[in-house]
Design a protein around this motif. Sequence first.
Motif, PDB file in Angstrom:
ATOM      1  N   GLN A 171      -1.971  15.921  -5.461  1.00 23.34           N
ATOM      2  CA  GLN A 171      -3.304  15.986  -4.877  1.00 23.34           C
ATOM      3  C   GLN A 171      -4.032  14.650  -5.064  1.00 23.34           C
ATOM      4  OE1 GLN A 171      -4.586  18.375  -3.068  1.00 23.34           O
ATOM      5  NE2 GLN A 171      -6.622  17.505  -2.860  1.00 23.34           N
ATOM      6  N   ASN A 172      -3.964  14.086  -6.272  1.00 21.23           N
ATOM      7  CA  ASN A 172      -4.594  12.782  -6.538  1.00 21.23           C
ATOM      8  C   ASN A 172      -3.963  11.689  -5.693  1.00 21.23           C
ATOM      9  OD1 ASN A 172      -6.354  13.865  -8.392  1.00 21.23           O
ATOM     10  ND2 ASN A 172      -5.083  13.348 -10.153  1.00 21.23           N
ATOM     11  N   PHE A 173      -2.623  11.729  -5.561  1.00 24.21           N
ATOM     12  CA  PHE A 173      -1.910  10.751  -4.745  1.00 24.21           C
ATOM     13  C   PHE A 173      -2.378  10.835  -3.294  1.00 24.21           C
ATOM     14  CE2 PHE A 173       1.685   9.898  -1.890  1.00 24.21           C
ATOM     15  CZ  PHE A 173       1.904   8.577  -2.199  1.00 24.21           C
ATOM     16  N   ARG A 174      -2.490  12.045  -2.784  1.00 26.88           N
ATOM     17  CA  ARG A 174      -2.910  12.235  -1.402  1.00 26.88           C
ATOM     18  C   ARG A 174      -4.349  11.749  -1.200  1.00 26.88           C
ATOM     19  NH1 ARG A 174      -3.243  17.992   1.410  1.00 26.88           N
ATOM     20  NH2 ARG A 174      -4.173  18.312  -0.623  1.00 26.88           N
ATOM     21  N   GLU A 175      -5.215  12.051  -2.158  1.00 20.34           N
ATOM     22  CA  GLU A 175      -6.615  11.636  -2.026  1.00 20.34           C
ATOM     23  C   GLU A 175      -6.770  10.126  -2.140  1.00 20.34           C
ATOM     24  OE1 GLU A 175      -8.693  13.795  -5.016  1.00 20.34           O
ATOM     25  OE2 GLU A 175      -8.601  15.690  -3.919  1.00 20.34           O
ATOM     26  N   ASN A 176      -6.052   9.503  -3.066  1.00 20.31           N
ATOM     27  CA  ASN A 176      -6.238   8.074  -3.324  1.00 20.31           C
ATOM     28  C   ASN A 176      -5.474   7.190  -2.344  1.00 20.31           C
ATOM     29  OD1 ASN A 176      -7.840   8.765  -5.472  1.00 20.31           O
ATOM     30  ND2 ASN A 176      -6.215   8.532  -6.984  1.00 20.31           N
ATOM     31  N   ARG A 177      -4.204   7.474  -2.133  1.00 17.95           N
ATOM     32  CA  ARG A 177      -3.362   6.586  -1.335  1.00 17.95           C
ATOM     33  C   ARG A 177      -3.349   6.943   0.143  1.00 17.95           C
ATOM     34  NH1 ARG A 177      -2.081   1.681  -3.135  1.00 17.95           N
ATOM     35  NH2 ARG A 177      -1.513   1.775  -5.289  1.00 17.95           N
ATOM     36  N   LEU A 178      -3.095   8.206   0.432  1.00 15.18           N
ATOM     37  CA  LEU A 178      -2.926   8.581   1.824  1.00 15.18           C
ATOM     38  C   LEU A 178      -4.249   8.657   2.572  1.00 15.18           C
ATOM     39  CD1 LEU A 178      -0.039  11.185   1.589  1.00 15.18           C
ATOM     40  CD2 LEU A 178       0.073   8.743   1.996  1.00 15.18           C
ATOM     41  N   SER A 179      -5.359   8.717   1.845  1.00 15.29           N
ATOM     42  CA  SER A 179      -6.651   8.699   2.536  1.00 15.29           C
ATOM     43  C   SER A 179      -6.922   7.319   3.122  1.00 15.29           C
ATOM     44  CB  SER A 179      -7.773   9.092   1.578  1.00 15.29           C
ATOM     45  OG  SER A 179      -7.904   8.124   0.555  1.00 15.29           O
ATOM     46  N   GLY A 180      -6.259   6.300   2.602  1.00 17.10           N
ATOM     47  CA  GLY A 180      -6.432   4.940   3.096  1.00 17.10           C
ATOM     48  C   GLY A 180      -5.505   4.585   4.245  1.00 17.10           C
ATOM     49  N   LEU A 181      -4.795   5.563   4.792  1.00 18.29           N
ATOM     50  CA  LEU A 181      -3.915   5.277   5.916  1.00 18.29           C
ATOM     51  C   LEU A 181      -4.727   4.855   7.139  1.00 18.29           C
ATOM     52  CD1 LEU A 181      -1.255   8.132   5.921  1.00 18.29           C
ATOM     53  CD2 LEU A 181      -0.855   5.724   5.575  1.00 18.29           C
ATOM     54  N   LYS A 182      -4.282   3.793   7.735  1.00 22.59           N
ATOM     55  CA  LYS A 182      -4.904   3.348   8.975  1.00 22.59           C
ATOM     56  C   LYS A 182      -4.205   4.057  10.132  1.00 22.59           C
ATOM     57  CE  LYS A 182      -7.408   0.314   6.870  1.00 22.59           C
ATOM     58  NZ  LYS A 182      -8.758   0.627   6.538  1.00 22.59           N
ATOM     59  N   PRO A 183      -4.920   4.308  11.219  1.00 21.48           N
ATOM     60  CA  PRO A 183      -4.280   4.977  12.362  1.00 21.48           C
ATOM     61  C   PRO A 183      -3.200   4.092  12.974  1.00 21.48           C
ATOM     62  CG  PRO A 183      -6.527   4.322  12.881  1.00 21.48           C
ATOM     63  CD  PRO A 183      -6.321   4.038  11.429  1.00 21.48           C
ATOM     64  N   PRO A 184      -2.205   4.704  13.611  1.00 23.04           N
ATOM     65  CA  PRO A 184      -1.123   3.909  14.216  1.00 23.04           C
ATOM     66  C   PRO A 184      -1.618   2.882  15.228  1.00 23.04           C
ATOM     67  CG  PRO A 184      -0.546   6.233  14.208  1.00 23.04           C
ATOM     68  CD  PRO A 184      -1.963   6.138  13.737  1.00 23.04           C
ATOM     69  N   GLN A 185      -2.719   3.179  15.938  1.00 21.81           N
ATOM     70  CA  GLN A 185      -3.239   2.226  16.916  1.00 21.81           C
ATOM     71  C   GLN A 185      -3.683   0.936  16.239  1.00 21.81           C
ATOM     72  OE1 GLN A 185      -4.429   5.312  16.466  1.00 21.81           O
ATOM     73  NE2 GLN A 185      -3.889   6.438  18.315  1.00 21.81           N
ATOM     74  N   GLU A 186      -4.213   1.054  15.033  1.00 23.61           N
ATOM     75  CA  GLU A 186      -4.649  -0.136  14.303  1.00 23.61           C
ATOM     76  C   GLU A 186      -3.468  -0.823  13.617  1.00 23.61           C
ATOM     77  OE1 GLU A 186      -7.691  -1.295  10.663  1.00 23.61           O
ATOM     78  OE2 GLU A 186      -7.957   0.607  11.720  1.00 23.61           O
ATOM     79  N   PHE A 187      -2.547  -0.031  13.088  1.00 27.46           N
ATOM     80  CA  PHE A 187      -1.413  -0.598  12.360  1.00 27.46           C
ATOM     81  C   PHE A 187      -0.445  -1.316  13.297  1.00 27.46           C
ATOM     82  CE2 PHE A 187       2.722  -0.193  10.125  1.00 27.46           C
ATOM     83  CZ  PHE A 187       2.398  -0.891   8.989  1.00 27.46           C
ATOM     84  N   PHE A 188      -0.253  -0.780  14.491  1.00 29.23           N
ATOM     85  CA  PHE A 188       0.693  -1.356  15.451  1.00 29.23           C
ATOM     86  C   PHE A 188      -0.009  -2.095  16.595  1.00 29.23           C
ATOM     87  CE2 PHE A 188       3.146   2.324  13.793  1.00 29.23           C
ATOM     88  CZ  PHE A 188       4.143   1.596  13.179  1.00 29.23           C
ATOM     89  N   ASP A 189      -1.211  -2.626  16.364  1.00 27.22           N
ATOM     90  CA  ASP A 189      -1.974  -3.315  17.411  1.00 27.22           C
ATOM     91  C   ASP A 189      -1.301  -4.648  17.745  1.00 27.22           C
ATOM     92  OD1 ASP A 189      -3.848  -4.126  19.209  1.00 27.22           O
ATOM     93  OD2 ASP A 189      -5.460  -4.385  17.742  1.00 27.22           O
ATOM     94  N   HIS A 190      -0.603  -4.681  18.862  1.00 29.35           N
ATOM     95  CA  HIS A 190       0.161  -5.871  19.240  1.00 29.35           C
ATOM     96  C   HIS A 190      -0.745  -7.034  19.655  1.00 29.35           C
ATOM     97  CE1 HIS A 190      -0.552  -5.224  23.533  1.00 29.35           C
ATOM     98  NE2 HIS A 190      -0.355  -3.934  23.292  1.00 29.35           N
ATOM     99  N   ARG A 191      -2.022  -6.755  19.945  1.00 25.50           N
ATOM    100  CA  ARG A 191      -2.938  -7.834  20.331  1.00 25.50           C
ATOM    101  C   ARG A 191      -3.330  -8.688  19.127  1.00 25.50           C
ATOM    102  NH1 ARG A 191      -6.573  -3.551  23.215  1.00 25.50           N
ATOM    103  NH2 ARG A 191      -6.119  -2.779  21.155  1.00 25.50           N
TER     104      ARG A 191
END
Length: 163
Positions: free
Chosen positions: A12-32
């Motif tokens: 639960q702590n891992f999910r709250e701390n680390r996975l809450s900071g996931l950026k959306p795929p559109q931002e992570f894979f922004d080819h521009r």
Amino acid sequence: MEIVGKVAEGLQNFRENRLSGLKPPQEFFDHRQLSRPRDMNEATHRVTYNTRNFSGNYLLIVVILALWALLTNPLLLIVIGLFAGGFAAINKFGADPVTVGNQVITQKTLYIALFVIGIPLLIIADPFSFFFWLIGSSAILILAHAVLMEPGVESEYSSVEQV
């Protein structure tokens, strides 16, 4: 049951701390935002900024690569299952000594037997190649993304103090 609660709390702590900071795929894979850095100083700045900004995504990449490597190395997966199942079975059923013929089988004897069988299988499964492949492939993917991805406009204001 206490161990299960601690594991659930840790997840639960891992999910709250680390996975809450996931950026959306559109931002992570922004080819521009892909470009080659001008010099080593800019590349270092990009790596520093992007590893902080995309840390959750990079962790997800490492987990996916680890799962992929485990699934493509079935012997290592079997050996990990053997050790996990062996430890669980010994802790659950092997607490009291059992007499078979003239031999007394204790928990210590069961652990020794598990290691005598498991260690050679583990050596054959070659966990070192798994480990080094995971480190190398993760480093190449993460560093390539971090160097090629231009930081956003907000990176220019990261050093400004918040009032």
